[in-house]
Design a protein around this motif. Structure first.
Motif, PDB file in Angstrom:
ATOM      1  N   ALA A  34      33.206  39.678  35.034  1.00  0.00           N
ATOM      2  CA  ALA A  34      34.250  38.677  35.278  1.00  0.00           C
ATOM      3  C   ALA A  34      34.374  38.465  36.784  1.00  0.00           C
ATOM      4  CB  ALA A  34      35.580  39.148  34.699  1.00  0.00           C
ATOM      5  N   SER A  35      34.375  37.211  37.214  1.00  0.00           N
ATOM      6  CA  SER A  35      34.473  36.943  38.653  1.00  0.00           C
ATOM      7  C   SER A  35      35.887  37.139  39.178  1.00  0.00           C
ATOM      8  CB  SER A  35      33.973  35.537  38.969  1.00  0.00           C
ATOM      9  OG  SER A  35      34.696  34.572  38.226  1.00  0.00           O
ATOM     10  N   VAL A  36      36.885  36.885  38.352  1.00  0.00           N
ATOM     11  CA  VAL A  36      38.284  37.029  38.765  1.00  0.00           C
ATOM     12  C   VAL A  36      39.014  37.933  37.790  1.00  0.00           C
ATOM     13  CG1 VAL A  36      38.359  34.764  39.900  1.00  0.00           C
ATOM     14  CG2 VAL A  36      39.026  34.967  37.490  1.00  0.00           C
ATOM     15  N   THR A  37      40.230  38.288  38.159  1.00  0.00           N
ATOM     16  CA  THR A  37      41.060  39.145  37.320  1.00  0.00           C
ATOM     17  C   THR A  37      42.002  38.294  36.483  1.00  0.00           C
ATOM     18  OG1 THR A  37      40.897  41.004  38.821  1.00  0.00           O
ATOM     19  CG2 THR A  37      42.823  40.947  37.389  1.00  0.00           C
ATOM     20  N   TYR A  38      42.095  38.646  35.210  1.00  0.00           N
ATOM     21  CA  TYR A  38      42.957  37.958  34.253  1.00  0.00           C
ATOM     22  C   TYR A  38      44.055  38.897  33.801  1.00  0.00           C
ATOM     23  CZ  TYR A  38      38.975  34.811  33.814  1.00  0.00           C
ATOM     24  OH  TYR A  38      37.969  33.941  34.090  1.00  0.00           O
ATOM     25  N   VAL A  39      45.227  38.348  33.527  1.00  0.00           N
ATOM     26  CA  VAL A  39      46.313  39.124  32.935  1.00  0.00           C
ATOM     27  C   VAL A  39      46.769  38.428  31.663  1.00  0.00           C
ATOM     28  CG1 VAL A  39      47.101  40.115  35.112  1.00  0.00           C
ATOM     29  CG2 VAL A  39      48.128  37.992  34.290  1.00  0.00           C
ATOM     30  N   THR A  40      47.291  39.210  30.741  1.00  0.00           N
ATOM     31  CA  THR A  40      47.807  38.638  29.499  1.00  0.00           C
ATOM     32  C   THR A  40      49.132  37.928  29.781  1.00  0.00           C
ATOM     33  OG1 THR A  40      49.043  40.628  28.917  1.00  0.00           O
ATOM     34  CG2 THR A  40      46.746  40.482  28.124  1.00  0.00           C
ATOM     35  N   MET A  41      49.540  37.096  28.854  1.00  0.00           N
ATOM     36  CA  MET A  41      50.816  36.406  28.987  1.00  0.00           C
ATOM     37  C   MET A  41      51.969  37.418  28.993  1.00  0.00           C
ATOM     38  SD  MET A  41      49.794  33.384  29.403  1.00  0.00           S
ATOM     39  CE  MET A  41      51.210  32.311  29.274  1.00  0.00           C
ATOM     40  N   ARG A 109      35.540  41.093  39.471  1.00  0.00           N
ATOM     41  CA  ARG A 109      34.893  41.445  40.731  1.00  0.00           C
ATOM     42  C   ARG A 109      35.777  41.221  41.948  1.00  0.00           C
ATOM     43  NH1 ARG A 109      30.769  38.663  38.097  1.00  0.00           N
ATOM     44  NH2 ARG A 109      30.966  36.920  39.543  1.00  0.00           N
ATOM     45  N   ASP A 110      36.795  40.366  41.864  1.00  0.00           N
ATOM     46  CA  ASP A 110      37.680  40.169  43.008  1.00  0.00           C
ATOM     47  C   ASP A 110      38.412  41.455  43.386  1.00  0.00           C
ATOM     48  OD1 ASP A 110      39.215  40.045  40.678  1.00  0.00           O
ATOM     49  OD2 ASP A 110      40.567  38.508  41.446  1.00  0.00           O
ATOM     50  N   ILE A 111      38.605  42.350  42.427  1.00  0.00           N
ATOM     51  CA  ILE A 111      39.201  43.659  42.702  1.00  0.00           C
ATOM     52  C   ILE A 111      38.122  44.736  42.792  1.00  0.00           C
ATOM     53  CG2 ILE A 111      40.584  45.513  41.669  1.00  0.00           C
ATOM     54  CD1 ILE A 111      42.492  43.401  40.703  1.00  0.00           C
ATOM     55  N   LEU A 112      37.175  44.702  41.875  1.00  0.00           N
ATOM     56  CA  LEU A 112      36.160  45.761  41.806  1.00  0.00           C
ATOM     57  C   LEU A 112      35.266  45.806  43.038  1.00  0.00           C
ATOM     58  CD1 LEU A 112      35.154  45.424  38.050  1.00  0.00           C
ATOM     59  CD2 LEU A 112      36.752  47.065  39.093  1.00  0.00           C
ATOM     60  N   ARG A 113      35.148  44.697  43.774  1.00  0.00           N
ATOM     61  CA  ARG A 113      34.291  44.702  44.981  1.00  0.00           C
ATOM     62  C   ARG A 113      34.820  45.648  46.054  1.00  0.00           C
ATOM     63  NH1 ARG A 113      36.163  38.783  46.537  1.00  0.00           N
ATOM     64  NH2 ARG A 113      38.118  39.314  47.560  1.00  0.00           N
ATOM     65  N   ASN A 114      36.061  46.107  45.917  1.00  0.00           N
ATOM     66  CA  ASN A 114      36.638  47.056  46.869  1.00  0.00           C
ATOM     67  C   ASN A 114      36.265  48.500  46.557  1.00  0.00           C
ATOM     68  OD1 ASN A 114      38.120  45.026  48.298  1.00  0.00           O
ATOM     69  ND2 ASN A 114      39.551  44.979  46.600  1.00  0.00           N
TER      70      ASN A 114
END
Length: 129
Positions: A34-41, A109-114
Motif C-alpha cells: 500500500a502506498s499510503v495509510t488507510y484507516v477505518t471509518m 509505505r508512507d509510514i513503513l519507509r521510516n
C-alpha cells in the motif's frame, strides 16, 4: 527501537497510536504494497480526524472491485514506537480484521519507509526497527 509484530491469519499486525483531535490506540496491518495509510471509518470517528478537503483515486492490486476507488484524506498522524507517519491518512469504508482481532488501519509505505521491515514467514516473526 525494535517493534515486534504479531502474525495473525497471514497478516503482520503492529500496535500503534493515531492522533487527531483525540489520541487512540489501534492495531494496524503492515502492508508494504500500500502506498499510503488507510484507516477505518470507526478509527476516523474515534480519533475525531478532520478532513483535509482532498480526495484521491487509487489503483488497487487486490482486484477489479477496488480499481480506481476514490477516498478522502484526513489529518491524522500514526505513530509506531517513536516513528510517525506523514500526518495524512485516507479513509477506507471497510471492517478490517485478522482472525478475531479488530484492525483500525492499513499501514502503508508512507509510514513503513521510516523503518527497516523484517518479516520471517517461515517462523512467523516480524519486526520494525
Amino acid at each position: 527501537m525494535k517493534i515486534h509484530l504479531q502474525l495473525r491469519d497471514g497478516a503482520y499486525l503492529a500496535s500503534c497510536k493515531i492522533v487527531g483531535r483525540r489520541l487512540v490506540d489501534i492495531v494496524g496491518i503492515v502492508d508494504s504494497g500500500a502506498s499510503v495509510t488507510y484507516v477505518t471509518m470507526e478509527t476516523l470517528k474515534l480519533a475525531k480526524l478532520e478532513p483535509t478537503g482532498e480526495a484521491q483515486r487509487f489503483l488497487c492490486v487486490h482486484g477489479q472491485s477496488h480499481a480506481g476507488i476514490e477516498t478522502r484524506s484526513y489529518h491524522g498522524t500514526i505513530t509506531l514506537g517513536t516513528g510517525s507517519g506523514s500526518g495524512k491518512v485516507y479513509a477506507i469504508d471497510a471492517r478490517l480484521a485478522a482472525g478475531d482481532q479488530s484492525v483500525g488501519a492499513v499501514l502503508g509505505r508512507d509510514i513503513l519507509r521510516n523503518f527497516n521491515v523484517s518479516l520471517y514467514w517461515k517462523n512467523g516473526i516480524g519486526f520494525l526497527e
